[in-house]
Design an enzyme around this catalytic site. Structure first.
Site, PDB file in Angstrom:
ATOM      1  N   ASN A 199      41.876  49.594  46.673  1.00  0.00           N
ATOM      2  CA  ASN A 199      41.697  49.694  45.225  1.00  0.00           C
ATOM      3  C   ASN A 199      42.628  50.792  44.719  1.00  0.00           C
ATOM      4  O   ASN A 199      42.377  51.972  44.921  1.00  0.00           O
ATOM      5  CB  ASN A 199      40.235  50.027  44.912  1.00  0.00           C
ATOM      6  CG  ASN A 199      39.967  50.116  43.420  1.00  0.00           C
ATOM      7  OD1 ASN A 199      40.884  50.087  42.603  1.00  0.00           O
ATOM      8  ND2 ASN A 199      38.695  50.226  43.060  1.00  0.00           N
ATOM      9  N   HIS A 206      42.783  44.070  50.692  1.00  0.00           N
ATOM     10  CA  HIS A 206      42.987  44.239  52.131  1.00  0.00           C
ATOM     11  C   HIS A 206      44.249  45.041  52.424  1.00  0.00           C
ATOM     12  O   HIS A 206      44.246  45.932  53.282  1.00  0.00           O
ATOM     13  CB  HIS A 206      43.071  42.867  52.801  1.00  0.00           C
ATOM     14  CG  HIS A 206      43.183  42.930  54.298  1.00  0.00           C
ATOM     15  ND1 HIS A 206      44.387  43.012  54.962  1.00  0.00           N
ATOM     16  CD2 HIS A 206      42.219  42.933  55.266  1.00  0.00           C
ATOM     17  CE1 HIS A 206      44.187  43.053  56.257  1.00  0.00           C
ATOM     18  NE2 HIS A 206      42.875  43.002  56.481  1.00  0.00           N
ATOM     19  N   HIS A 258      40.276  42.485  39.180  1.00  0.00           N
ATOM     20  CA  HIS A 258      40.359  43.847  39.720  1.00  0.00           C
ATOM     21  C   HIS A 258      39.632  43.942  41.060  1.00  0.00           C
ATOM     22  O   HIS A 258      38.446  43.609  41.155  1.00  0.00           O
ATOM     23  CB  HIS A 258      39.733  44.837  38.731  1.00  0.00           C
ATOM     24  CG  HIS A 258      39.628  46.227  39.284  1.00  0.00           C
ATOM     25  ND1 HIS A 258      40.736  46.964  39.635  1.00  0.00           N
ATOM     26  CD2 HIS A 258      38.548  46.999  39.569  1.00  0.00           C
ATOM     27  CE1 HIS A 258      40.340  48.136  40.102  1.00  0.00           C
ATOM     28  NE2 HIS A 258      39.035  48.187  40.078  1.00  0.00           N
ATOM     29  N   CYS A 278      39.354  52.347  35.962  1.00  0.00           N
ATOM     30  CA  CYS A 278      40.243  51.346  36.556  1.00  0.00           C
ATOM     31  C   CYS A 278      40.731  50.305  35.555  1.00  0.00           C
ATOM     32  O   CYS A 278      41.670  49.565  35.858  1.00  0.00           O
ATOM     33  CB  CYS A 278      39.523  50.643  37.707  1.00  0.00           C
ATOM     34  SG  CYS A 278      39.026  51.754  39.043  1.00  0.00           S
ATOM     35  N   HIS A 303      46.183  31.195  36.939  1.00  0.00           N
ATOM     36  CA  HIS A 303      46.120  32.246  37.963  1.00  0.00           C
ATOM     37  C   HIS A 303      45.187  33.361  37.492  1.00  0.00           C
ATOM     38  O   HIS A 303      45.162  33.696  36.307  1.00  0.00           O
ATOM     39  CB  HIS A 303      47.520  32.808  38.243  1.00  0.00           C
ATOM     40  CG  HIS A 303      48.524  31.754  38.598  1.00  0.00           C
ATOM     41  ND1 HIS A 303      48.559  31.148  39.838  1.00  0.00           N
ATOM     42  CD2 HIS A 303      49.526  31.198  37.867  1.00  0.00           C
ATOM     43  CE1 HIS A 303      49.547  30.258  39.852  1.00  0.00           C
ATOM     44  NE2 HIS A 303      50.147  30.274  38.668  1.00  0.00           N
ATOM     45  N   HIS A 305      33.532  47.391  25.427  1.00  0.00           N
ATOM     46  CA  HIS A 305      33.039  48.732  25.772  1.00  0.00           C
ATOM     47  C   HIS A 305      31.525  48.768  25.544  1.00  0.00           C
ATOM     48  O   HIS A 305      31.052  48.557  24.433  1.00  0.00           O
ATOM     49  CB  HIS A 305      33.722  49.766  24.889  1.00  0.00           C
ATOM     50  CG  HIS A 305      33.694  51.159  25.440  1.00  0.00           C
ATOM     51  ND1 HIS A 305      32.531  51.763  25.887  1.00  0.00           N
ATOM     52  CD2 HIS A 305      34.683  52.074  25.636  1.00  0.00           C
ATOM     53  CE1 HIS A 305      32.811  52.991  26.311  1.00  0.00           C
ATOM     54  NE2 HIS A 305      34.117  53.198  26.174  1.00  0.00           N
TER      55      HIS A 305
END
Length: 464
Positions: free
Chosen positions: A396, A392, A363, A196, A359, A275
């Site tokens: 995802n 909502h 994720h 993702c 802002h 990572h």
């Protein structure tokens, strides 16, 4: 020089020679300094990284026919269980209760979307169906982006497509090249298996390429395929992903042309990639594999929470010095020194990132992840509103989720000139990647924003 000439006329020959010597000496020094400063300025500007502008982006809005409610998903699972004897274990009350409980507490609403083919009995998960889904998502996002920016596809010099678990041959990037007849010398890249957080990885790669290739555009496409990757089985660790992932994708147009600054929405300030895959727990906490019955799915282990927390901490520690004001850095350093040399029971100082960032696009990997980052970063409900609302409304959507969140902020008319926005995403491997942008104007929603017909309904209050 005129004054010097007048003054020299009243001097004797010896004084004149002395004055002329000093004048020559000072003039030579001045010339040398000017040359050094000029060369230094040239070297400085040449070695400065080229600014990378985000001209515009577009998110795919699935058709109403693909909307799925919680009840529709449960009904579909029951029908497939009855039609497939190998899924009889799912009929066990405990497994079904687990699935329903996770689904209802996931934070997803009843307007998220999934491919219609998955609600057949049995579900259609062929290569043809998967390719059709991905083409619909990618082409819709790119078509809208090109229409909004008026950019000729032949002017695009770099194409990067990321899709984690669906990587057919020819590649998805080749599919885009073919559809839009991009030029033959285009720099084409296809990123797979990166989870993702691959959307930020693609942006980071595009940034590096735009430092090398002058006066061009980079097209970045982030998506994930649901048709081939919906798990049809009863392994609990694999069922969780079915409750979160939905159809979505985004196309982003970047530019290094100075002339595009005026019409661009944002300028890229920083990208930070972390990572932790060298650690076995990190590497295996999110893994695509077969269950005991040979059915493929994405397994989530119990270590994912601790792994995510550790990886996020490392990413933030790297990003902090780049964005935080000096006062926050000093407070952090003072607490660090006191803890190290005087009292190790003192808690680490958590910098106030709201002093540097306006802002946040976190994720939407799940309600628990958003809750945890809200707490640890000291954010307000409004700060995480884009994440909760995106989860909502769209679920995802993997690597494209952070763009739906940015679109939400724009739709709410909150993005003002000079505001900084932080996109942070997590992915298998395990990775945490961040991108920080600055708004170049009071940013408004683009045409065909995914929120234009529903933003007034958000935020919603969930009783969970």
């Amino acid at each position: 020089m005129a004054l010097v000439a007048i003054k020299a006329s009243s001097l004797n020959q010896e004084d004149f020679h002395n004055l002329w010597f000093h004048l020559q000496h000072n003039l030579l020094t001045l010339i040398i300094l000017s040359v050094v400063l000029t060369l230094g300025s040239i070297v400085y500007f040449v070695t400065q990284p080229r600014p990378v502008y985000l001209v515009d982006y577009s998110c795919h809005l699935p058709p109403p026919s693909q909307k799925v409610t919680v009840q529709k998903i449960i009904d579909s699972v029951n029908k497939n269980r009855e039609a497939d004897p190998s899924m009889s274990s799912l009929a066990a009350e405990s497994s079904l209760d687990f699935f329903v409980k996770v689904l209802e507490r996931s934070g997803l609403g009843d307007e998220t979307c999934a491919p219609e083919a998955l609600f057949n009995v049995p579900p259609l998960q062929t290569m043809a169906v998967a390719r059709e889904e991905t083409e619909n998502v990618i082409f819709d996002a790119i078509d809208n982006l090109l229409a909004n920016t008026k950019v000729n596809p032949r002017d695009i010099g770099i194409i990067i497509v990321n899709s984690s678990t669906f990587n057919p041959t020819p590649s998805l990037s080749a599919m885009v090249v073919n559809r839009y007849k991009l030029r033959s010398n285009i720099k084409s890249f296809n990123l797979g298996g990166m989870g993702c957080s691959a959307g930020v990885i693609a942006i980071d790669l595009a940034k590096d390429l735009l430092q090398v290739h002058k006066n061009t555009y980079a097209l970045v496409v982030s998506t994930e395929n649901i048709s081939r990757n919906m798990y049809i089985g009863d392994n609990r660790s694999m069922l969780v992903s079915n409750c979160l992932f939905r159809v979505g994708g985004a196309a982003i147009l970047l530019s290094n042309k100075s002339g595009d600054r005026r019409r661009s929405k944002y300028k890229l300030l920083h990208t930070v990639r972390t990572h932790t895959g060298a650690d076995d727990k990190s590497f295996r906490c999110v893994q695509q594999e077969d269950d005991e019955k040979g059915k493929t799915g994405v397994s989530l282990t119990k270590d994912i929470t601790s792994v995510a927390a550790r990886t996020i901490t490392k990413n933030i520690a790297t990003l902090g010095p780049l964005v935080l004001p000096v006062s926050e850095k000093l407070l952090f350093f003072r607490t660090y020194m006191r803890k190290k040399f005087f009292d190790d029971k003192i808690k680490h100082y958590v910098p106030n990132y709201k002093r540097a960032i306006d802002h946040f696009c976190i994720h939407p990997g799940g309600r628990a992840l958003i809750d945890e980052l809200e707490k640890n970063l000291g954010l307000s409900p409004m700060d995480v509103e884009p994440s909760r609302s995106t989860l909502h409304r769209f679920g995802n959507t993997s690597s494209s989720s952070i763009w739906y969140e940015l679109a939400y902020t724009e739709a709410k008319c909150r993005m003002k000139k000079g505001n900084k926005v932080w996109q942070i995403a997590l992915g298998s491997g395990f990775k945490c990647n961040s991108a920080v942008w600055v708004a170049l104007s009071n940013v408004k929603s683009s045409v065909k924003s995914p929120w234009e017909h529903c933003v007034a309904k958000y935020p919603v209050k969930l009783d969970l």
